[in-house]
Design a protein around this motif. Structure first.
Motif, mmCIF file in Angstrom:
data_model
loop_
_atom_site.group_PDB
_atom_site.id
_atom_site.type_symbol
_atom_site.label_atom_id
_atom_site.label_comp_id
_atom_site.label_asym_id
_atom_site.label_seq_id
_atom_site.Cartn_x
_atom_site.Cartn_y
_atom_site.Cartn_z
ATOM 1 N N GLY A 118 -7.538 -17.583 -9.047
ATOM 2 C CA GLY A 118 -6.345 -17.582 -8.214
ATOM 3 C C GLY A 118 -5.314 -16.541 -8.587
ATOM 4 N N GLY A 119 -5.599 -15.726 -9.598
ATOM 5 C CA GLY A 119 -4.698 -14.626 -9.951
ATOM 6 C C GLY A 119 -3.292 -15.086 -10.301
ATOM 7 N N GLU A 120 -2.273 -14.437 -9.693
ATOM 8 C CA GLU A 120 -0.879 -14.765 -9.985
ATOM 9 C C GLU A 120 -0.548 -16.211 -9.659
ATOM 10 O OE1 GLU A 120 1.535 -13.525 -11.485
ATOM 11 O OE2 GLU A 120 1.298 -11.355 -11.596
ATOM 12 N N GLU A 121 -1.146 -16.734 -8.596
ATOM 13 C CA GLU A 121 -0.886 -18.130 -8.209
ATOM 14 C C GLU A 121 -1.384 -19.088 -9.291
ATOM 15 O OE1 GLU A 121 -0.165 -21.759 -6.160
ATOM 16 O OE2 GLU A 121 0.805 -19.806 -6.301
ATOM 17 N N ALA A 122 -2.537 -18.771 -9.895
ATOM 18 C CA ALA A 122 -3.069 -19.602 -10.979
ATOM 19 C C ALA A 122 -2.149 -19.556 -12.196
ATOM 20 C CB ALA A 122 -4.474 -19.128 -11.362
ATOM 21 N N ALA A 123 -1.576 -18.380 -12.455
ATOM 22 C CA ALA A 123 -0.637 -18.241 -13.575
ATOM 23 C C ALA A 123 0.638 -19.047 -13.317
ATOM 24 C CB ALA A 123 -0.296 -16.764 -13.798
ATOM 25 N N LEU A 124 1.099 -19.056 -12.066
ATOM 26 C CA LEU A 124 2.282 -19.852 -11.711
ATOM 27 C C LEU A 124 1.983 -21.348 -11.851
ATOM 28 C CD1 LEU A 124 3.554 -17.893 -8.578
ATOM 29 C CD2 LEU A 124 4.739 -18.093 -10.788
ATOM 30 N N PHE A 125 0.763 -21.750 -11.476
ATOM 31 C CA PHE A 125 0.371 -23.150 -11.615
ATOM 32 C C PHE A 125 0.283 -23.541 -13.092
ATOM 33 C CE2 PHE A 125 -3.249 -26.363 -11.471
ATOM 34 C CZ PHE A 125 -2.412 -27.438 -11.185
ATOM 35 N N ALA A 126 -0.206 -22.620 -13.937
ATOM 36 C CA ALA A 126 -0.240 -22.878 -15.385
ATOM 37 C C ALA A 126 1.173 -23.146 -15.899
ATOM 38 C CB ALA A 126 -0.864 -21.694 -16.121
ATOM 39 N N ALA A 127 2.157 -22.397 -15.382
ATOM 40 C CA ALA A 127 3.556 -22.606 -15.774
ATOM 41 C C ALA A 127 4.045 -23.969 -15.285
ATOM 42 C CB ALA A 127 4.432 -21.492 -15.207
ATOM 43 N N SER A 149 1.971 -17.344 -26.239
ATOM 44 C CA SER A 149 2.080 -17.290 -24.782
ATOM 45 C C SER A 149 1.827 -15.868 -24.282
ATOM 46 C CB SER A 149 3.468 -17.764 -24.322
ATOM 47 O OG SER A 149 4.483 -16.893 -24.794
ATOM 48 N N ASN A 150 1.382 -15.791 -23.036
ATOM 49 C CA ASN A 150 1.172 -14.515 -22.362
ATOM 50 C C ASN A 150 1.726 -14.675 -20.949
ATOM 51 O OD1 ASN A 150 0.345 -12.106 -21.297
ATOM 52 N ND2 ASN A 150 -1.829 -12.361 -21.783
ATOM 53 N N ALA A 151 3.003 -14.299 -20.786
ATOM 54 C CA ALA A 151 3.700 -14.523 -19.520
ATOM 55 C C ALA A 151 3.435 -13.387 -18.538
ATOM 56 C CB ALA A 151 5.198 -14.658 -19.780
ATOM 57 N N THR A 152 3.587 -13.702 -17.233
ATOM 58 C CA THR A 152 3.462 -12.681 -16.193
ATOM 59 C C THR A 152 4.857 -12.261 -15.734
ATOM 60 O OG1 THR A 152 3.430 -14.268 -14.363
ATOM 61 C CG2 THR A 152 1.320 -13.771 -15.414
ATOM 62 N N ASP A 153 4.911 -11.216 -14.956
ATOM 63 C CA ASP A 153 6.194 -10.668 -14.500
ATOM 64 C C ASP A 153 6.978 -11.625 -13.610
ATOM 65 O OD1 ASP A 153 5.845 -8.245 -15.827
ATOM 66 O OD2 ASP A 153 4.680 -7.393 -14.178
ATOM 67 N N ILE A 154 6.268 -12.519 -12.890
ATOM 68 C CA ILE A 154 6.975 -13.382 -11.931
ATOM 69 C C ILE A 154 7.112 -14.830 -12.415
ATOM 70 C CG2 ILE A 154 6.352 -11.973 -9.937
ATOM 71 C CD1 ILE A 154 4.177 -14.029 -9.269
ATOM 72 N N GLY A 155 7.001 -15.029 -13.731
ATOM 73 C CA GLY A 155 7.301 -16.348 -14.301
ATOM 74 C C GLY A 155 6.122 -17.266 -14.527
ATOM 75 N N GLY A 156 4.912 -16.740 -14.380
ATOM 76 C CA GLY A 156 3.734 -17.554 -14.657
ATOM 77 C C GLY A 156 3.236 -17.343 -16.074
ATOM 78 N N GLY A 227 3.512 -7.196 -27.414
ATOM 79 C CA GLY A 227 3.808 -6.644 -26.097
ATOM 80 C C GLY A 227 4.344 -7.715 -25.180
ATOM 81 N N GLY A 228 5.108 -7.313 -24.180
ATOM 82 C CA GLY A 228 5.676 -8.259 -23.221
ATOM 83 C C GLY A 228 5.004 -8.137 -21.870
ATOM 84 N N PRO A 229 5.536 -8.842 -20.844
ATOM 85 C CA PRO A 229 4.983 -8.751 -19.489
ATOM 86 C C PRO A 229 4.955 -7.311 -19.005
ATOM 87 C CG PRO A 229 6.604 -10.519 -19.641
ATOM 88 C CD PRO A 229 6.687 -9.736 -20.924
ATOM 89 N N GLY A 230 3.881 -6.934 -18.322
ATOM 90 C CA GLY A 230 3.771 -5.585 -17.786
ATOM 91 C C GLY A 230 3.460 -4.548 -18.843
ATOM 92 N N GLY A 231 3.122 -5.003 -20.056
ATOM 93 C CA GLY A 231 2.738 -4.080 -21.109
ATOM 94 C C GLY A 231 3.900 -3.536 -21.910
ATOM 95 N N GLN A 232 5.126 -3.985 -21.608
ATOM 96 C CA GLN A 232 6.271 -3.453 -22.343
ATOM 97 C C GLN A 232 6.236 -3.889 -23.797
ATOM 98 O OE1 GLN A 232 8.755 -5.916 -19.728
ATOM 99 N NE2 GLN A 232 10.029 -6.300 -21.492
ATOM 100 N N CYS A 233 6.715 -3.065 -24.680
ATOM 101 C CA CYS A 233 6.747 -3.404 -26.107
ATOM 102 C C CYS A 233 8.010 -4.206 -26.383
ATOM 103 C CB CYS A 233 6.730 -2.142 -26.952
ATOM 104 S SG CYS A 233 6.663 -2.482 -28.725
ATOM 105 N N VAL A 234 7.852 -5.356 -27.036
ATOM 106 C CA VAL A 234 9.020 -6.185 -27.329
ATOM 107 C C VAL A 234 9.371 -6.180 -28.811
ATOM 108 C CG1 VAL A 234 8.645 -7.688 -25.352
ATOM 109 C CG2 VAL A 234 7.584 -8.257 -27.539
ATOM 110 N N ASN A 235 8.594 -5.444 -29.594
ATOM 111 C CA ASN A 235 8.864 -5.408 -31.029
ATOM 112 C C ASN A 235 8.462 -4.039 -31.569
ATOM 113 O OD1 ASN A 235 9.424 -6.104 -33.651
ATOM 114 N ND2 ASN A 235 8.351 -8.069 -33.568
ATOM 115 N N THR A 236 9.235 -3.528 -32.485
ATOM 116 C CA THR A 236 8.947 -2.194 -33.021
ATOM 117 C C THR A 236 8.208 -2.262 -34.353
ATOM 118 O OG1 THR A 236 11.141 -2.150 -34.045
ATOM 119 C CG2 THR A 236 10.923 -1.165 -31.862
ATOM 120 N N THR A 237 7.885 -3.482 -34.800
ATOM 121 C CA THR A 237 7.127 -3.633 -36.050
ATOM 122 C C THR A 237 5.811 -4.346 -35.755
ATOM 123 O OG1 THR A 237 8.186 -5.761 -36.529
ATOM 124 C CG2 THR A 237 9.234 -3.784 -37.425
ATOM 125 N N ASP A 238 4.876 -4.224 -36.693
ATOM 126 C CA ASP A 238 3.572 -4.868 -36.520
ATOM 127 C C ASP A 238 3.671 -6.343 -36.897
ATOM 128 O OD1 ASP A 238 2.499 -2.485 -35.730
ATOM 129 O OD2 ASP A 238 1.747 -1.941 -37.712
#
Length: 355
Positions: A118-127, A149-156, A227-238
């Motif tokens: 279900g793609g994004e809809e399945a991720a929203l349902f998981a949320a 956790s591994n969040a999506t851009d639209i809150g799933g 990494g964060g949603p959309g591949g953005q880096c949320v931390n500068t350390t390992d």
């Protein structure tokens, strides 16, 4: 059955006598173990004593019925009926209390939810499922902690793993393992068509280090940047940690914390529970008949429940139970469902005991 109940009552009295002995009071380990045993036995012993009292009432009433006092006979008839009903009711409850207990029931629990088809809809349902379980835990005053956790851009959530800490948490959540389906018009659907999506839930008892022996040499630990949603880096350390258990091939990643140590600690907690699950599966395959008498196998590939939005309906396929209370259930009102599953499981086990 009653020989066993007499034995349990005798043991309960012995345990309580020992708890009052000075040498036990001064031995914290022994004192704690005996306190737990007393607590475990108290419910069944109290129920057995209720049973004996009701049986005594039945005998007394029958004696009165043999007499000649008409007024007493009328009173005894009414009391006899109530006492006989109590004996039958308590007897059934004692049979349930004597069923073998799941040793994991009192443990904290780790729940893993993954978006499926279900793609994004399945991720929203998981949320939505995560929110439902969080609200249920909150109603019990249990503590929730997100482990990974591994969040999506639209809150799933593509995946979310969290722990629930509270007495008896596993006993209430253990029937949630499996595939949960949702039927609704997705927020991502412009044509207004109903779509079926799914999310997978796995429920694991949280285990202590002493329960699962993990050889450090069997682990491969990698660190990387979170990494964060959309591949953005949320931390500068390992700080993110990936642990691979080489003998089983189980891989666990954690990146939610900024501390590498905290991520490793959370990853090890999940890893222990997953290895324990593998061990339990191997043990249960050796006692297949017992597993057949249980409601649901805990298999995460088994379709267990459907949430239908157009009809405000929730159906549990294992026990053919349908409730038209979708909104309440998604807001954490799970007790009616869980109680029905527990009752069905106990009934199946009692039928298995009588075969």
């Amino acid at each position: 059955m009653f020989d066993k109940l007499k034995s349990l009552e005798k043991r309960f009295e012995e345990v309580n006598r020992r708890l009052a002995e000075p040498d036990i009071i001064n031995d914290q380990k022994a004192f704690k173990e005996l306190c737990k045993e007393s607590s475990d036995l108290s419910e069944i012993v109290e129920k057995y004593r209720e049973y004996k009292k009701a049986k005594e009432t039945v005998s007394e009433c029958k004696e009165i019925l043999q007499g000649g006092d008409k007024e007493l006979i009328e009173l005894a008839k009414a009391e006899l009926s109530d006492a006989e009903a109590a004996v039958a009711d308590i007897s059934e409850k004692l049979k349930i209390l004597l069923l073998p207990k799941d040793p994991n029931d009192e443990k904290n629990v780790i729940i893993e939810i993954r978006g499926g088809t279900g793609g994004e809809e399945a991720a929203l349902f998981a949320a939505d499922l995560f929110r439902m379980y969080s609200m249920y835990a909150e109603s019990k005053d249990w503590k929730i902690e997100i482990l990974s956790s591994n969040a999506t851009d639209i809150g799933g959530y593509k995946e979310v793993t969290f722990s629930v800490n509270g007495a008896g948490a596993y006993s209430r959540f253990k029937f949630e393992s499996g595939v949960h389906r949702v039927q609704r018009v997705p927020t991502t659907e412009s044509q207004g068509r109903i779509q079926t999506s799914a999310a997978t839930v796995a429920v694991l008892p949280e285990v202590e280090e002493v329960e699962v022996d993990i050889n450090p040499n069997d682990l491969r630990i990698d660190v990387f940047r979170a990494g964060g949603p959309g591949g953005q880096c949320v931390n500068t350390t390992d700080s993110a940690v990936r642990i691979t258990h080489i003998p089983t091939g189980i891989v666990v990643s954690c990146q939610d914390e900024k501390s590498q140590f905290k991520n490793k600690d959370k990853a090890m907690k999940i890893l222990r529970s997953r290895i324990f699950e593998v061990m339990e599966a191997e043990r249960n395959s050796q006692i297949a008949d017992e597993r057949k008498s249980q409601i649901g196998s805990g298999d995460r590939s088994e379709r267990i429940r459907t949430y239908n939005y157009p009809q405000s309906r929730v159906t549990d396929h294992r026990i053919n139970l349908t409730l038209y209370k979708l909104e309440q259930i998604l807001n954490g009102a799970l007790d009616e469902l869980i109680d029905a599953l527990i009752t069905a499981d106990q009934t199946a086990k009692m039928a298995g005991e009588n075969e």
